[in-house]
Design an enzyme around this catalytic site. Structure first.
Site, PDB file in Angstrom:
ATOM      1  N   LYS A  49      41.981  25.153  42.913  1.00  0.00           N
ATOM      2  CA  LYS A  49      42.640  24.914  41.721  1.00  0.00           C
ATOM      3  C   LYS A  49      41.465  25.832  40.974  1.00  0.00           C
ATOM      4  CE  LYS A  49      41.805  21.028  38.107  1.00  0.00           C
ATOM      5  NZ  LYS A  49      41.173  19.835  37.567  1.00  0.00           N
TER       6      LYS A  49
ATOM      7  N   LYS B 288      47.447  24.727  41.570  1.00  0.00           N
ATOM      8  CA  LYS B 288      46.938  24.365  40.430  1.00  0.00           C
ATOM      9  C   LYS B 288      46.455  25.815  39.539  1.00  0.00           C
ATOM     10  CE  LYS B 288      45.640  20.868  36.771  1.00  0.00           C
ATOM     11  NZ  LYS B 288      43.936  19.793  36.436  1.00  0.00           N
TER      12      LYS B 288
HETATM   13  C1  PBG Z   1      40.347  16.178  35.762  1.00  0.00           C
HETATM   14  C2  PBG Z   1      41.936  17.062  36.217  1.00  0.00           C
HETATM   15  C3  PBG Z   1      42.560  18.082  34.645  1.00  0.00           C
HETATM   16  C4  PBG Z   1      43.820  18.514  34.831  1.00  0.00           C
HETATM   17  C5  PBG Z   1      43.940  17.108  36.366  1.00  0.00           C
HETATM   18  N1  PBG Z   1      42.847  17.017  36.684  1.00  0.00           N
HETATM   19  C6  PBG Z   1      41.889  18.430  33.823  1.00  0.00           C
HETATM   20  C7  PBG Z   1      40.941  19.961  34.035  1.00  0.00           C
HETATM   21  O1  PBG Z   1      40.429  20.335  35.285  1.00  0.00           O
HETATM   22  O2  PBG Z   1      40.586  20.324  33.250  1.00  0.00           O
HETATM   23  C8  PBG Z   1      44.629  19.043  34.163  1.00  0.00           C
HETATM   24  C9  PBG Z   1      46.263  18.934  34.171  1.00  0.00           C
HETATM   25  C10 PBG Z   1      46.900  19.673  33.197  1.00  0.00           C
HETATM   26  O3  PBG Z   1      46.390  20.237  33.135  1.00  0.00           O
HETATM   27  O4  PBG Z   1      48.594  19.072  32.807  1.00  0.00           O
HETATM   28  N2  PBG Z   1      40.027  17.753  36.866  1.00  0.00           N
HETATM   29 ZN    ZN Z   2      37.200  17.132  36.810  1.00  0.00          ZN
END
Ligand code: PBG
Ligand code: ZN
Length: 323
Positions: free
Chosen positions: A194, A247
């Site tokens: 991620k 992601k």
């Molecule tokens: C929580 C999380 C996030 C997303 C999914 N789980 C936000 C982040 O990491 O700031 C993002 C999903 C999206 O942008 O659609 N950590």
């Molecule tokens: Zn988070």
């Protein structure tokens, strides 16, 4: 006249026979945002078509999803109160535990996934407990809390846990916590690779989870790093993840293919909020054929190596696939 490639593109039936990648409604997980109250369904401006919903509305939404053939959702919680550790996320009466119980009671056939993190639940908006000296998320205390959160979700009846905080060792810690509590059959889908991405902007409006100060660069990955991206997913495979993830999706298709080729687990992509909103806004501006661009994008995820697509477009895709 026609050469060796073009002779196979003339007949539409033959084109279908030769299609290498296929999309199915079974590929999709649909994200939903839960908050307390009843009869609440509020659209958030930065993500047209995406709502903050009270639990009763989520239960209703599941009927619509099933009609479209979508049997899998991922839940995010917007708690009533936030604190320094994100207590709501570890409480059996917290928003997510309650949502899981009510959704599973009404829809035993719905596969319910929960996002496991703390950023929506902490008053500082970071994905764990802050170390007061280093002023960054304390990895190991957060691991203990992630395991607690996982067991709370498990007891509420969740079908799969998806930890998204990018803590080192999170899969091992959560697996151990679940196993010790007897949930040996509960799968973990890790947000294994991620990136620290600006594409999450609209999500943070919907989930009310922007960090108060600073950014997530001390735990989420640098978008410039390819070797590290592979290593992160390989590590989670070793720690016992059941499904891996890349992601965001669209700007990272090279990484999707890299992770696919270097691991043997099923792979998910998260088609994130910013990617979704870009298509929505471009359609509103009249500059793209929305449906066509959306379907081409979904196909690209599969072609790159995704087995599962988490997407706010899931319902629109399902409608097109039904035609
Ligand atoms: C929580 C999380 C996030 C997303 C999914 N789980 C936000 C982040 O990491 O700031 C993002 C999903 C999206 O942008 O659609 N950590
Ligand atoms: Zn988070």
């Amino acid at each position: 006249m026609f050469t060796r490639f073009r002779r196979k593109r003339i007949n539409p039936v033959l084109r279908n026979l030769l299609q290498e990648t296929h999309l199915s409604v079974n590929d999709f997980i649909y994200p939903l945002f839960a908050k307390s109250g009843s009869g609440i369904k509020e659209e958030v401006g930065s993500m047209p078509g995406v709502f903050q919903m009270s639990i009763d509305e989520i239960v209703k939404e599941c009927y619509d999803l099933k009609k479209l053939g979508i049997y899998s959702i991922i839940l995010f919680g917007i708690p009533d109160t936030k604190d320094s550790v994100g207590s709501d996320a570890m409480c059996e009466h917290g928003i997510i535990a309650q949502t899981v119980r009510e959704v599973k009671a009404a829809h035993p056939d719905m596969f319910v996934v929960t996002d496991l993190c703390f950023c929506e639940y902490t008053d500082h908006g970071h994905c764990g407990v802050i170390d007061p000296i280093l002023q960054t998320v304390d990895n190991d205390i957060t691991l203990d809390n992630l395991a607690k959160q996982a067991v709370v979700h498990a007891k509420a009846g969740v079908d799969m846990i998806a930890p998204s905080g990018m803590m080192d060792g999170m899969i091992q810690a959560i697996r151990r916590g679940l196993d010790e509590a007897g949930f040996v059959n509960l799968p973990i889908m890790s947000y294994s690779t991620k990136f620290s991405s600006a594409y999450y902007g609209p999500f943070r409006d919907v989930a009310e989870s922007s960090p108060g100060k600073g950014d997530r660069k001390s735990y989420q990955m640098n978008p410039a790093n390819r070797n590290e991206a592979i290593a992160e997913s390989v590590a989670d495979e070793k720690e016992g993840a059941d499904i891996l993830m890349v992601k965001p999706a669209l700007a990272y298709l090279d990484i999707v293919r890299d992770v696919k080729n270097n691991t043997s687990l099923p792979l998910a992509v998260y088609n994130v909020s910013g990617e979704y909103s870009m298509l929505k806004m471009a359609a509103k501006a009249g500059v793209i054929d929305y449906d066509a661009v959306m379907m081409e994008t979904m196909m690209a995820f599969k072609r790159a190596g995704a087995d599962i697509i988490i997407s706010y477009h899931a319902k629109e895709v399902a409608e097109i696939l039904q035609k």
